[in-house]
Design an enzyme around this catalytic site. Sequence first.
Site, mmCIF file in Angstrom:
data_model
loop_
_atom_site.group_PDB
_atom_site.id
_atom_site.type_symbol
_atom_site.label_atom_id
_atom_site.label_comp_id
_atom_site.label_asym_id
_atom_site.label_seq_id
_atom_site.Cartn_x
_atom_site.Cartn_y
_atom_site.Cartn_z
ATOM 1 N N GLY A 58 0.916 -1.171 0.050
ATOM 2 C CA GLY A 58 -0.014 -0.017 0.015
ATOM 3 C C GLY A 58 0.651 1.371 -0.076
ATOM 4 C CB CYS A 85 5.559 -3.965 0.277
ATOM 5 S SG CYS A 85 6.259 -2.665 -0.117
ATOM 6 C CE1 TYR A 86 1.493 1.197 5.508
ATOM 7 C CE2 TYR A 86 -0.189 -0.550 5.828
ATOM 8 C CZ TYR A 86 0.229 0.836 6.232
ATOM 9 O OH TYR A 86 -0.565 1.554 7.246
ATOM 10 C CG HIS A 176 5.379 -5.434 -4.217
ATOM 11 N ND1 HIS A 176 3.892 -5.585 -3.734
ATOM 12 C CD2 HIS A 176 5.726 -4.397 -3.933
ATOM 13 C CE1 HIS A 176 3.871 -4.319 -3.332
ATOM 14 N NE2 HIS A 176 5.165 -3.846 -3.302
ATOM 15 C CD GLU A 178 2.380 -8.609 -5.163
ATOM 16 O OE1 GLU A 178 2.104 -7.513 -4.674
ATOM 17 O OE2 GLU A 178 3.026 -9.318 -4.572
ATOM 18 C CG ASP A 233 -16.324 -11.040 -19.934
ATOM 19 O OD1 ASP A 233 -15.865 -11.890 -20.282
ATOM 20 O OD2 ASP A 233 -16.044 -9.742 -20.126
ATOM 21 C CE LYS A 375 -12.743 -11.604 -21.767
ATOM 22 N NZ LYS A 375 -13.860 -10.732 -21.913
#
Length: 519
Positions: A58, A85-86, A176, A178, A233, A375
Amino acid sequence: MTNIHDRLLIIDFGSQVTQLIARRLRELNVYCEIHPYQNVTNAFLAEFAPKAVILSGGPASVINEGSPRPPSTVFDLNVPILGICYGQQVMMEVLGGKVESGHGTAEFGRAFVTPEAEKLALLDGWFEDDKEQVWMSHGDHVSKIAPGFEVYGTSPNAPFAITADTSRNFFAVQFHPEVHHTPNGAKLYENFVKMAGFKGDWTMGAYREEAITKIREQVGDAKVICGLSGGVDSSVAAVLIHEAIGDQLTCVFVNNGLLRKDEAEEVITMFRDNYNMPFIYADERELFLGELDGQRDPETKRKIIGKLFIDVFQKHAAEVGGAKFLAQGTLYPDVIESVSFSGGPSVTIKSHHNVGGLPEKMGLKLVEPLRELFKDEVRELGRELGLPTGFIGRHPFPGPGLAIRCPGEITRPKLEILREADAIYIDQIRKHGLYDEIWQAFVAILPVKTVGVMGDGRTYDFACALRAVTSVDGMTADYYPFSHEFLGETATRIINEVPGINRVTYDITSKPPGTIEWE
Protein backbone atom coordinates in the site's frame (compact mmCIF):
# COMPACT_ATOMS: atom_id res chain seq x y z
CA MET A 1 -21.50 -20.18 -3.01
CA THR A 2 -17.86 -20.14 -2.02
CA ASN A 3 -18.00 -21.16 1.63
CA ILE A 4 -17.57 -24.84 0.79
CA HIS A 5 -13.96 -24.02 -0.16
CA ASP A 6 -11.07 -23.19 2.09
CA ARG A 7 -10.78 -19.42 1.81
CA LEU A 8 -7.81 -17.13 1.87
CA LEU A 9 -8.34 -13.51 2.86
CA ILE A 10 -6.31 -10.75 1.19
CA ILE A 11 -6.51 -7.56 3.27
CA ASP A 12 -6.06 -4.65 0.87
CA PHE A 13 -4.11 -1.57 1.97
CA GLY A 14 -4.47 0.16 -1.40
CA SER A 15 -1.69 -1.28 -3.56
CA GLN A 16 -2.32 -1.05 -7.30
CA VAL A 17 -1.08 -4.65 -7.66
CA THR A 18 -3.18 -6.28 -4.93
CA GLN A 19 -5.30 -7.99 -7.60
CA LEU A 20 -2.17 -9.74 -8.87
CA ILE A 21 -1.91 -11.53 -5.53
CA ALA A 22 -5.39 -12.91 -6.16
CA ARG A 23 -4.36 -13.97 -9.67
CA ARG A 24 -1.37 -15.93 -8.36
CA LEU A 25 -3.57 -17.72 -5.83
CA ARG A 26 -6.35 -18.52 -8.31
CA GLU A 27 -3.69 -20.03 -10.60
CA LEU A 28 -2.93 -22.40 -7.69
CA ASN A 29 -6.66 -23.32 -7.49
CA VAL A 30 -7.00 -21.50 -4.17
CA TYR A 31 -10.15 -19.47 -3.56
CA CYS A 32 -9.38 -15.99 -2.22
CA GLU A 33 -11.11 -12.67 -1.82
CA ILE A 34 -9.75 -9.13 -1.58
CA HIS A 35 -11.30 -6.96 1.12
CA PRO A 36 -10.21 -3.45 2.15
CA TYR A 37 -8.74 -3.17 5.62
CA GLN A 38 -11.52 -0.92 6.91
CA ASN A 39 -14.12 -3.61 6.16
CA VAL A 40 -12.23 -6.34 8.00
CA THR A 41 -13.88 -6.21 11.41
CA ASN A 42 -13.93 -8.84 14.11
CA ALA A 43 -17.41 -9.86 13.00
CA PHE A 44 -16.24 -10.13 9.39
CA LEU A 45 -13.31 -12.34 10.38
CA ALA A 46 -15.58 -14.64 12.36
CA GLU A 47 -17.94 -15.05 9.39
CA PHE A 48 -15.28 -15.31 6.68
CA ALA A 49 -13.18 -17.81 8.70
CA PRO A 50 -10.03 -17.59 6.56
CA LYS A 51 -7.64 -20.51 6.45
CA ALA A 52 -4.81 -18.02 5.83
CA VAL A 53 -4.36 -14.25 5.49
CA ILE A 54 -2.21 -12.07 3.23
CA LEU A 55 -1.59 -8.40 4.05
CA SER A 56 -1.09 -6.43 0.82
CA GLY A 57 1.20 -3.57 -0.01
CA GLY A 58 0.00 0.00 0.00
CA PRO A 59 1.04 3.64 -0.49
CA ALA A 60 0.76 4.79 3.15
CA SER A 61 3.50 5.04 5.76
CA VAL A 62 2.96 3.02 8.92
CA ILE A 63 4.80 5.66 10.94
CA ASN A 64 2.13 8.28 10.16
CA GLU A 65 -0.73 8.79 12.58
CA GLY A 66 -3.95 7.20 11.33
CA SER A 67 -2.21 4.94 8.80
CA PRO A 68 -4.10 1.77 7.82
CA ARG A 69 -4.06 -1.16 10.24
CA PRO A 70 -5.59 -4.61 10.24
CA PRO A 71 -7.62 -5.53 13.33
CA SER A 72 -5.32 -6.92 15.99
CA THR A 73 -7.49 -10.03 16.17
CA VAL A 74 -6.10 -11.09 12.76
CA PHE A 75 -2.98 -12.18 14.60
CA ASP A 76 -5.03 -14.27 17.04
CA LEU A 77 -6.73 -16.42 14.38
CA ASN A 78 -4.08 -19.13 14.61
CA VAL A 79 -3.71 -19.22 10.81
CA PRO A 80 -0.66 -18.54 8.61
CA ILE A 81 -0.17 -14.87 7.72
CA LEU A 82 2.00 -13.39 4.96
CA GLY A 83 2.79 -9.66 4.96
CA ILE A 84 3.97 -8.03 1.73
CA CYS A 85 5.81 -4.67 1.61
CA TYR A 86 3.46 -2.37 3.60
CA GLY A 87 1.99 -5.60 4.94
CA GLN A 88 5.37 -6.55 6.35
CA GLN A 89 5.85 -3.14 7.90
CA VAL A 90 2.42 -3.07 9.53
CA MET A 91 3.04 -6.56 10.93
CA MET A 92 6.28 -5.42 12.51
CA GLU A 93 4.74 -2.22 13.87
CA VAL A 94 1.71 -3.98 15.39
CA LEU A 95 3.65 -6.95 16.79
CA GLY A 96 6.38 -4.96 18.53
CA GLY A 97 8.99 -4.15 15.89
CA LYS A 98 9.98 -0.76 14.49
CA VAL A 99 9.68 0.96 11.11
CA GLU A 100 11.63 4.03 10.05
CA SER A 101 11.68 6.33 7.05
CA GLY A 102 14.57 7.44 4.86
CA HIS A 103 18.23 6.98 5.85
CA GLY A 104 19.13 5.79 2.37
CA THR A 105 17.26 2.50 2.58
CA ALA A 106 14.48 3.16 0.06
CA GLU A 107 14.36 0.72 -2.84
CA PHE A 108 12.40 1.01 -6.07
CA GLY A 109 12.79 -1.56 -8.80
CA ARG A 110 14.88 -4.68 -9.21
CA ALA A 111 16.93 -5.93 -6.28
CA PHE A 112 18.59 -9.16 -5.24
CA VAL A 113 17.92 -11.00 -2.01
CA THR A 114 20.42 -13.43 -0.48
CA PRO A 115 19.57 -16.09 2.14
CA GLU A 116 20.25 -15.86 5.86
CA ALA A 117 19.98 -18.45 8.64
CA GLU A 118 18.52 -21.91 8.07
CA LYS A 119 16.20 -23.00 5.29
CA LEU A 120 12.59 -21.79 5.49
CA ALA A 121 9.70 -23.83 4.07
CA LEU A 122 8.28 -20.65 2.52
CA LEU A 123 11.42 -20.47 0.38
CA ASP A 124 11.55 -24.05 -0.97
CA GLY A 125 12.91 -23.78 -4.51
CA TRP A 126 14.51 -20.41 -3.84
CA PHE A 127 18.20 -19.43 -3.69
CA GLU A 128 19.43 -22.24 -5.93
CA ASP A 129 21.96 -19.73 -7.25
CA ASP A 130 22.45 -18.18 -3.79
CA LYS A 131 20.32 -15.14 -4.69
CA GLU A 132 16.88 -14.25 -6.01
CA GLN A 133 15.76 -11.31 -8.13
CA VAL A 134 12.82 -9.46 -6.56
CA TRP A 135 10.87 -6.26 -7.12
CA MET A 136 11.09 -3.64 -4.39
CA SER A 137 8.93 -0.54 -3.98
CA HIS A 138 9.34 0.99 -0.54
CA GLY A 139 10.45 4.23 1.07
CA ASP A 140 10.11 3.15 4.71
CA HIS A 141 12.00 0.17 6.06
CA VAL A 142 11.89 -2.19 9.01
CA SER A 143 14.65 -1.19 11.44
CA LYS A 144 13.79 -3.69 14.18
CA ILE A 145 11.93 -6.96 13.77
CA ALA A 146 9.18 -7.96 16.16
CA PRO A 147 9.86 -10.45 18.96
CA GLY A 148 9.80 -14.06 17.77
CA PHE A 149 10.84 -13.19 14.20
CA GLU A 150 14.12 -14.17 12.56
CA VAL A 151 15.78 -12.96 9.37
CA TYR A 152 15.83 -15.36 6.41
CA GLY A 153 16.80 -13.03 3.57
CA THR A 154 18.47 -9.67 3.04
CA SER A 155 19.03 -7.20 0.22
CA PRO A 156 21.53 -4.32 0.06
CA ASN A 157 18.93 -1.82 1.30
CA ALA A 158 16.60 -4.15 3.21
CA PRO A 159 18.38 -6.05 5.98
CA PHE A 160 15.04 -7.63 6.91
CA ALA A 161 13.87 -8.47 3.37
CA ILE A 162 12.47 -11.84 4.51
CA THR A 163 11.47 -12.49 8.12
CA ALA A 164 9.40 -15.15 9.83
CA ASP A 165 8.09 -16.30 13.17
CA THR A 166 7.87 -20.03 12.38
CA SER A 167 6.22 -20.89 15.70
CA ARG A 168 3.13 -18.87 14.66
CA ASN A 169 3.48 -19.33 10.88
CA PHE A 170 3.87 -15.57 10.40
CA PHE A 171 5.91 -14.57 7.35
CA ALA A 172 6.82 -11.12 6.04
CA VAL A 173 8.66 -9.94 2.91
CA GLN A 174 9.64 -6.42 1.89
CA PHE A 175 9.34 -7.11 -1.86
CA HIS A 176 6.38 -7.91 -4.14
CA PRO A 177 6.33 -11.62 -5.10
CA GLU A 178 3.11 -11.15 -7.11
CA VAL A 179 4.67 -9.12 -9.96
CA HIS A 180 6.49 -10.76 -12.85
CA HIS A 181 9.64 -8.80 -11.97
CA THR A 182 10.01 -11.30 -9.10
CA PRO A 183 10.52 -14.31 -11.39
CA ASN A 184 10.23 -16.95 -8.65
CA GLY A 185 7.43 -15.21 -6.78
CA ALA A 186 4.76 -17.74 -7.76
CA LYS A 187 6.78 -20.45 -6.00
CA LEU A 188 6.68 -18.46 -2.77
CA TYR A 189 2.87 -18.29 -2.92
CA GLU A 190 2.73 -21.99 -3.75
CA ASN A 191 4.80 -22.77 -0.67
CA PHE A 192 2.63 -20.51 1.50
CA VAL A 193 -0.69 -22.11 0.56
CA LYS A 194 0.84 -25.58 0.85
CA MET A 195 1.95 -24.82 4.41
CA ALA A 196 -1.53 -23.47 5.13
CA GLY A 197 -3.08 -26.77 4.04
CA PHE A 198 -5.13 -25.62 1.04
CA LYS A 199 -6.49 -28.49 -1.04
CA GLY A 200 -6.40 -26.58 -4.36
CA ASP A 201 -10.07 -27.36 -5.08
CA TRP A 202 -11.00 -24.03 -6.69
CA THR A 203 -11.71 -25.13 -10.28
CA MET A 204 -14.12 -23.92 -12.92
CA GLY A 205 -15.81 -27.31 -12.93
CA ALA A 206 -16.61 -26.88 -9.24
CA TYR A 207 -17.52 -23.23 -9.76
CA ARG A 208 -20.00 -24.18 -12.47
CA GLU A 209 -21.98 -26.43 -10.16
CA GLU A 210 -21.88 -23.96 -7.27
CA ALA A 211 -22.91 -21.05 -9.51
CA ILE A 212 -25.87 -22.99 -10.87
CA THR A 213 -27.03 -23.76 -7.34
CA LYS A 214 -26.67 -20.12 -6.29
CA ILE A 215 -28.51 -18.82 -9.38
CA ARG A 216 -31.43 -21.18 -8.69
CA GLU A 217 -31.55 -20.10 -5.05
CA GLN A 218 -31.43 -16.41 -5.97
CA VAL A 219 -33.93 -16.49 -8.83
CA GLY A 220 -36.44 -19.13 -7.77
CA ASP A 221 -39.21 -19.30 -10.37
CA ALA A 222 -38.82 -15.67 -11.51
CA LYS A 223 -37.96 -14.56 -15.03
CA VAL A 224 -34.55 -13.13 -15.93
CA ILE A 225 -33.40 -11.02 -18.85
CA CYS A 226 -29.72 -11.10 -19.81
CA GLY A 227 -28.01 -8.16 -21.44
CA LEU A 228 -26.13 -9.93 -24.21
CA SER A 229 -23.32 -7.97 -25.87
CA GLY A 230 -21.99 -10.87 -27.93
CA GLY A 231 -18.70 -10.82 -26.06
CA VAL A 232 -17.28 -13.75 -24.13
CA ASP A 233 -18.36 -12.50 -20.69
CA SER A 234 -22.06 -11.94 -21.30
CA SER A 235 -22.25 -15.06 -23.48
CA VAL A 236 -20.76 -17.29 -20.78
CA ALA A 237 -23.08 -15.71 -18.23
CA ALA A 238 -26.08 -16.36 -20.49
CA VAL A 239 -25.23 -20.02 -21.11
CA LEU A 240 -24.50 -20.61 -17.41
CA ILE A 241 -27.79 -19.01 -16.31
CA HIS A 242 -29.72 -20.88 -19.01
CA GLU A 243 -28.26 -24.15 -17.72
CA ALA A 244 -29.51 -23.18 -14.26
CA ILE A 245 -33.04 -21.95 -15.03
CA GLY A 246 -33.84 -22.84 -18.66
CA ASP A 247 -36.56 -20.82 -20.37
CA GLN A 248 -36.96 -18.50 -17.38
CA LEU A 249 -34.09 -16.65 -19.10
CA THR A 250 -34.57 -14.35 -22.09
CA CYS A 251 -31.46 -12.90 -23.76
CA VAL A 252 -31.68 -9.38 -25.11
CA PHE A 253 -29.06 -8.52 -27.69
CA VAL A 254 -28.91 -4.77 -28.21
CA ASN A 255 -27.53 -3.34 -31.42
CA ASN A 256 -26.51 0.09 -30.18
CA GLY A 257 -24.91 1.19 -33.45
CA LEU A 258 -21.49 0.79 -31.85
CA LEU A 259 -20.73 -2.79 -32.88
CA ARG A 260 -17.94 -3.98 -35.13
CA LYS A 261 -18.46 -4.90 -38.77
CA ASP A 262 -20.98 -7.76 -39.20
CA GLU A 263 -21.03 -8.35 -35.43
CA ALA A 264 -24.81 -8.31 -35.02
CA GLU A 265 -25.23 -11.02 -37.64
CA GLU A 266 -22.49 -13.16 -36.10
CA VAL A 267 -23.97 -13.02 -32.59
CA ILE A 268 -27.51 -13.73 -33.77
CA THR A 269 -26.31 -16.69 -35.83
CA MET A 270 -24.22 -18.16 -33.00
CA PHE A 271 -26.99 -18.08 -30.42
CA ARG A 272 -29.78 -19.21 -32.71
CA ASP A 273 -27.65 -22.04 -34.18
CA ASN A 274 -26.16 -23.31 -30.91
CA TYR A 275 -28.60 -22.53 -28.10
CA ASN A 276 -32.32 -23.05 -27.82
CA MET A 277 -33.12 -20.12 -25.58
CA PRO A 278 -35.54 -17.17 -25.82
CA PHE A 279 -33.73 -14.43 -27.72
CA ILE A 280 -34.70 -10.83 -28.53
CA TYR A 281 -32.80 -8.70 -31.06
CA ALA A 282 -33.24 -5.04 -30.13
CA ASP A 283 -32.23 -2.68 -32.94
CA GLU A 284 -31.65 0.52 -30.99
CA ARG A 285 -29.07 2.20 -33.24
CA GLU A 286 -31.01 5.40 -33.68
CA LEU A 287 -31.66 5.76 -29.95
CA PHE A 288 -28.01 5.39 -28.90
CA LEU A 289 -26.43 7.40 -31.71
CA GLY A 290 -29.00 10.16 -31.30
CA GLU A 291 -28.21 10.55 -27.58
CA LEU A 292 -24.46 10.46 -28.23
CA ASP A 293 -24.61 13.09 -30.94
CA GLY A 294 -22.28 15.98 -30.09
CA GLN A 295 -20.89 14.35 -26.94
CA ARG A 296 -17.09 14.44 -26.58
CA ASP A 297 -16.29 13.66 -22.92
CA PRO A 298 -15.47 9.94 -22.45
CA GLU A 299 -17.11 9.64 -19.02
CA THR A 300 -20.25 11.35 -20.33
CA LYS A 301 -20.38 8.93 -23.25
CA ARG A 302 -19.99 5.91 -20.95
CA LYS A 303 -22.75 7.13 -18.65
CA ILE A 304 -25.14 7.84 -21.53
CA ILE A 305 -24.56 4.34 -22.89
CA GLY A 306 -25.05 2.78 -19.45
CA LYS A 307 -28.32 4.66 -18.91
CA LEU A 308 -29.66 3.75 -22.35
CA PHE A 309 -28.87 0.06 -21.82
CA ILE A 310 -30.91 0.20 -18.62
CA ASP A 311 -33.79 1.89 -20.45
CA VAL A 312 -33.76 -0.73 -23.21
CA PHE A 313 -33.60 -3.64 -20.79
CA GLN A 314 -36.43 -2.14 -18.75
CA LYS A 315 -38.59 -1.96 -21.87
CA HIS A 316 -37.94 -5.59 -22.76
CA ALA A 317 -38.38 -6.78 -19.18
CA ALA A 318 -41.96 -5.61 -19.47
CA GLU A 319 -42.32 -7.38 -22.83
CA VAL A 320 -41.31 -10.77 -21.42
CA GLY A 321 -43.95 -10.66 -18.73
CA GLY A 322 -42.40 -8.88 -15.82
CA ALA A 323 -38.87 -10.15 -15.39
CA LYS A 324 -37.53 -9.60 -11.88
CA PHE A 325 -33.81 -9.95 -12.57
CA LEU A 326 -31.25 -8.53 -14.99
CA ALA A 327 -28.21 -10.71 -15.68
CA GLN A 328 -24.86 -9.18 -16.63
CA GLY A 329 -21.39 -10.48 -17.45
CA THR A 330 -19.63 -8.22 -14.94
CA LEU A 331 -16.09 -9.42 -14.09
CA TYR A 332 -13.81 -8.87 -11.12
CA PRO A 333 -11.45 -6.51 -13.05
CA ASP A 334 -14.45 -4.36 -14.07
CA VAL A 335 -15.33 -3.93 -10.42
CA ILE A 336 -11.75 -3.27 -9.30
CA GLU A 337 -11.28 -0.54 -11.94
CA SER A 338 -14.55 1.21 -11.13
CA VAL A 339 -14.34 0.96 -7.37
CA SER A 340 -12.33 -1.50 -5.37
CA PHE A 341 -14.10 -4.84 -4.92
CA SER A 342 -15.73 -3.97 -1.62
CA GLY A 343 -15.38 -0.20 -1.51
CA GLY A 344 -11.74 -0.16 -0.51
CA PRO A 345 -8.90 2.31 -0.91
CA SER A 346 -7.80 1.43 -4.46
CA VAL A 347 -8.04 4.36 -6.87
CA THR A 348 -10.93 4.50 -9.34
CA ILE A 349 -9.55 4.40 -12.90
CA LYS A 350 -12.75 4.77 -14.95
CA SER A 351 -16.41 3.94 -14.69
CA HIS A 352 -17.77 0.79 -16.31
CA HIS A 353 -21.21 0.84 -17.89
CA ASN A 354 -22.22 -2.40 -16.13
CA VAL A 355 -20.91 -1.68 -12.62
CA GLY A 356 -22.62 0.13 -9.80
CA GLY A 357 -26.04 -1.45 -9.45
CA LEU A 358 -29.38 -0.59 -10.99
CA PRO A 359 -31.61 2.44 -10.56
CA GLU A 360 -34.52 1.83 -8.20
CA LYS A 361 -37.06 2.78 -10.88
CA MET A 362 -36.05 -0.27 -12.90
CA GLY A 363 -37.42 -2.63 -10.29
CA LEU A 364 -34.94 -5.37 -11.19
CA LYS A 365 -32.33 -7.15 -9.13
CA LEU A 366 -28.93 -8.08 -10.53
CA VAL A 367 -27.68 -11.58 -11.30
CA GLU A 368 -23.90 -11.44 -11.85
CA PRO A 369 -22.51 -14.98 -11.72
CA LEU A 370 -19.06 -13.98 -13.05
CA ARG A 371 -18.44 -11.04 -10.71
CA GLU A 372 -15.71 -12.86 -8.78
CA LEU A 373 -13.87 -14.19 -11.86
CA PHE A 374 -10.95 -12.98 -13.93
CA LYS A 375 -11.10 -13.14 -17.72
CA ASP A 376 -9.06 -16.32 -18.13
CA GLU A 377 -11.29 -18.03 -15.55
CA VAL A 378 -14.36 -17.00 -17.57
CA ARG A 379 -12.83 -18.56 -20.68
CA GLU A 380 -12.16 -21.77 -18.76
CA LEU A 381 -15.75 -21.75 -17.52
CA GLY A 382 -16.89 -21.26 -21.12
CA ARG A 383 -14.98 -24.40 -22.09
CA GLU A 384 -16.66 -26.25 -19.22
CA LEU A 385 -20.02 -25.11 -20.59
CA GLY A 386 -19.18 -26.23 -24.14
CA LEU A 387 -19.14 -22.85 -25.90
CA PRO A 388 -17.51 -22.99 -29.36
CA THR A 389 -13.73 -22.82 -29.08
CA GLY A 390 -13.38 -20.04 -31.62
CA PHE A 391 -15.90 -17.95 -29.73
CA ILE A 392 -14.26 -18.43 -26.33
CA GLY A 393 -10.96 -17.20 -27.77
CA ARG A 394 -12.42 -13.93 -29.09
CA HIS A 395 -10.67 -10.78 -28.01
CA PRO A 396 -12.51 -8.74 -25.35
CA PHE A 397 -14.92 -6.13 -26.66
CA PRO A 398 -16.09 -3.39 -24.28
CA GLY A 399 -19.74 -2.80 -23.50
CA PRO A 400 -19.64 0.80 -24.80
CA GLY A 401 -18.25 -0.66 -28.02
CA LEU A 402 -16.78 1.61 -30.67
CA ALA A 403 -17.80 4.69 -28.68
CA ILE A 404 -14.59 4.44 -26.66
CA ARG A 405 -12.51 3.75 -29.76
CA CYS A 406 -13.73 6.99 -31.29
CA PRO A 407 -12.22 9.73 -29.07
CA GLY A 408 -14.03 13.01 -29.37
CA GLU A 409 -17.36 13.40 -31.10
CA ILE A 410 -19.07 10.28 -32.46
CA THR A 411 -20.55 10.50 -35.95
CA ARG A 412 -21.99 7.84 -38.21
CA PRO A 413 -19.38 8.44 -40.97
CA LYS A 414 -16.53 8.10 -38.43
CA LEU A 415 -18.01 4.85 -37.13
CA GLU A 416 -18.21 3.41 -40.64
CA ILE A 417 -14.58 4.34 -41.29
CA LEU A 418 -13.60 2.77 -37.97
CA ARG A 419 -15.48 -0.48 -38.70
CA GLU A 420 -13.76 -0.94 -42.04
CA ALA A 421 -10.29 -0.19 -40.69
CA ASP A 422 -10.81 -2.49 -37.70
CA ALA A 423 -12.00 -5.35 -39.91
CA ILE A 424 -8.87 -5.06 -42.08
CA TYR A 425 -6.61 -4.97 -39.01
CA ILE A 426 -8.16 -8.11 -37.48
CA ASP A 427 -8.04 -9.83 -40.87
CA GLN A 428 -4.33 -9.06 -41.06
CA ILE A 429 -3.74 -10.44 -37.56
CA ARG A 430 -5.58 -13.66 -38.41
CA LYS A 431 -3.85 -13.97 -41.78
CA HIS A 432 -0.45 -13.81 -40.07
CA GLY A 433 -1.48 -16.37 -37.42
CA LEU A 434 -1.17 -13.91 -34.53
CA TYR A 435 -4.73 -13.71 -33.21
CA ASP A 436 -4.32 -16.18 -30.35
CA GLU A 437 -1.04 -14.59 -29.22
CA ILE A 438 -2.78 -11.26 -28.64
CA TRP A 439 -5.12 -10.46 -25.75
CA GLN A 440 -6.90 -7.61 -27.50
CA ALA A 441 -6.47 -5.71 -30.76
CA PHE A 442 -8.44 -2.87 -32.30
CA VAL A 443 -8.29 0.38 -34.24
CA ALA A 444 -9.05 3.79 -32.71
CA ILE A 445 -9.99 6.64 -35.04
CA LEU A 446 -8.38 9.85 -33.81
CA PRO A 447 -10.14 13.21 -33.49
CA VAL A 448 -7.66 14.84 -35.85
CA LYS A 449 -7.22 15.09 -39.61
CA THR A 450 -3.87 15.14 -41.36
CA VAL A 451 -2.61 16.20 -44.75
CA GLY A 452 -1.63 13.43 -47.14
CA VAL A 453 -0.90 12.76 -50.78
CA MET A 454 -2.65 10.06 -52.82
CA GLY A 455 -1.81 9.90 -56.49
CA ASP A 456 -1.24 13.50 -57.50
CA GLY A 457 -3.85 14.89 -55.14
CA ARG A 458 -3.86 16.31 -51.64
CA THR A 459 -5.92 14.55 -48.97
CA TYR A 460 -7.11 15.79 -45.61
CA ASP A 461 -8.41 12.75 -43.76
CA PHE A 462 -8.45 11.08 -40.37
CA ALA A 463 -5.51 9.44 -38.65
CA CYS A 464 -6.02 6.13 -36.86
CA ALA A 465 -4.09 4.21 -34.21
CA LEU A 466 -3.62 0.46 -34.12
CA ARG A 467 -3.63 -1.11 -30.65
CA ALA A 468 -2.62 -4.67 -29.72
CA VAL A 469 -1.67 -5.92 -26.26
CA THR A 470 -0.68 -9.09 -24.48
CA SER A 471 -2.09 -9.76 -21.03
CA VAL A 472 -3.24 -12.49 -18.66
CA ASP A 473 -6.24 -10.83 -17.05
CA GLY A 474 -6.48 -7.30 -18.47
CA MET A 475 -5.23 -5.67 -15.27
CA THR A 476 -1.76 -5.10 -16.73
CA ALA A 477 -0.73 -5.30 -20.38
CA ASP A 478 2.22 -4.89 -22.75
CA TYR A 479 1.99 -3.82 -26.37
CA TYR A 480 2.43 -6.60 -28.93
CA PRO A 481 5.79 -6.40 -30.78
CA PHE A 482 4.63 -6.56 -34.40
CA SER A 483 7.29 -6.65 -37.07
CA HIS A 484 7.75 -3.51 -39.16
CA GLU A 485 6.79 -5.61 -42.18
CA PHE A 486 3.41 -6.43 -40.62
CA LEU A 487 2.76 -2.83 -39.62
CA GLY A 488 3.74 -1.52 -43.04
CA GLU A 489 1.57 -4.03 -44.86
CA THR A 490 -1.41 -3.33 -42.58
CA ALA A 491 -1.06 0.45 -42.87
CA THR A 492 -0.93 0.18 -46.65
CA ARG A 493 -4.10 -1.92 -46.75
CA ILE A 494 -6.03 0.44 -44.47
CA ILE A 495 -5.02 3.57 -46.38
CA ASN A 496 -5.72 1.96 -49.76
CA GLU A 497 -9.00 0.28 -48.82
CA VAL A 498 -10.63 2.69 -46.36
CA PRO A 499 -11.68 6.08 -47.72
CA GLY A 500 -11.29 8.67 -44.99
CA ILE A 501 -7.98 7.50 -43.46
CA ASN A 502 -4.61 8.70 -44.73
CA ARG A 503 -2.34 8.06 -41.75
CA VAL A 504 -1.81 4.99 -39.52
CA THR A 505 0.07 4.90 -36.20
CA TYR A 506 0.84 2.10 -33.72
CA ASP A 507 0.24 2.59 -29.98
CA ILE A 508 3.16 1.17 -27.95
CA THR A 509 1.90 2.24 -24.49
CA SER A 510 1.73 -0.47 -21.84
CA LYS A 511 -0.81 -0.67 -19.00
CA PRO A 512 0.03 1.03 -16.72
CA PRO A 513 0.53 3.93 -17.43
CA GLY A 514 -2.10 3.71 -20.15
CA THR A 515 -5.33 1.73 -20.20
CA ILE A 516 -6.00 -0.83 -22.92
CA GLU A 517 -8.84 1.15 -24.46
CA TRP A 518 -8.36 4.76 -25.49
CA GLU A 519 -11.27 6.10 -23.44
